[in-house]
Design an enzyme around this catalytic site. Sequence first.
Site, PDB file in Angstrom:
ATOM      1  CE  LYS A  93      -3.910  -1.969   2.442  1.00 50.05           C
ATOM      2  NZ  LYS A  93      -4.826  -1.750   3.561  1.00 50.05           N
ATOM      3  CE  LYS A 147      11.837  -4.037   5.568  1.00 49.31           C
ATOM      4  NZ  LYS A 147      11.101  -3.821   6.815  1.00 49.31           N
ATOM      5  CB  THR A 203       9.141  -4.279   1.676  1.00 50.73           C
ATOM      6  OG1 THR A 203       8.516  -5.001   2.723  1.00 50.73           O
ATOM      7  CG2 THR A 203       8.633  -4.784   0.325  1.00 50.73           C
ATOM      8  CG  ASP A 249      10.885  -0.941   9.304  1.00 51.21           C
ATOM      9  OD1 ASP A 249       9.995  -0.363   8.645  1.00 51.21           O
ATOM     10  OD2 ASP A 249      11.580  -1.870   8.839  1.00 51.21           O
ATOM     11  CG  ASN A 300      12.537   1.251   6.002  1.00 53.36           C
ATOM     12  OD1 ASN A 300      13.435   2.043   6.245  1.00 53.36           O
ATOM     13  ND2 ASN A 300      11.298   1.443   6.426  1.00 53.36           N
TER      14      ASN A 300
END
Length: 266
Positions: free
Chosen positions: A15, A62, A58, A98, A83
């Site tokens: 997304k 990574k 992703t 993250d 990332n």
Amino acid sequence: MNRYTIFGNPVSHSKSPSMQNAGFKYLGLDCLYDKTQIKKQNIKDIFKQRDLSGANITLPHKEVAYELADIVVGEANKIKAVNTYIKRGDKIVAYNTDGSGFMMAIKEFLPISSALIIGAGGTAKAIAVALIEANIQTTVANRTASKLKFFKDIGAKTTSTKNLNTNYIYNLIINATSVGLIDDTTPIPINNLKKILKNCSYAFDCIYNKNTKFLSLSKMFCIKCKSGEDMLLYQGVKALELWTNTKATKGLIKCMRDALVNNTIS
Ligand code: ATR
């Protein structure tokens, strides 16, 4: 036009394009963010060939992205996984957003003094580094004890899930395993989880878009619970801030959240 992408495999479910394109549009920037599925791990070559201004990375790339980066900034050096890529001149500068995304997501739970992370993969590493940085006593429990060395080395308490002390009081419990994603089970035996939840104030599941067994059980104990959606949102917000050298406003965050929830612009 500046171009951005997310590298992953699989990546079709991502997304991030919705969220980032909405962010660029909100800022009035002529930028386009798409998806790049790659099996081979030649991220750096593709990044340069396509003259990208930035990228997200992703699973499962990574760690390779960390190895390939020209300059690694901040906590990514500890996590050894990145990332986010940014083009700076002829160099690729890499970050891991993250951990900061997680800390933003749990802002409403703070202050807390202790946390239990279940899991020892890349997500758990980013979270553990961020929690320890914030002086929160962190325990990491994993099914496979041999994967705990990293956590011990950065100052976390570690245990196999089998030997987890369920009488100990943790303010926050985090599911950083993949358990619950496609199944309806819990990352530790259900009775042990219940014992921990009884003394716990907050629960966080890194899995998003799903009311996992871990989350539904936590809700039964009336503690404040969150899924991983905000972690996804804020790691993306942080990446956008880095690419555009801006500080996200409430308006920008809302716009990115709406795009994430509705998956509108892709
Ligand atoms: P990520 O990079 O997203 O964190 P990962 O590196 O694949 O993902 O890590 C997945 C985590 O889920 C690991 O801690 C894994 O435990 P092991 O190290 O023992 O494999 C955990 N996990 C996966 N399936 C599990 C299960 N059925 N029960 C308990 N833990 C599980």
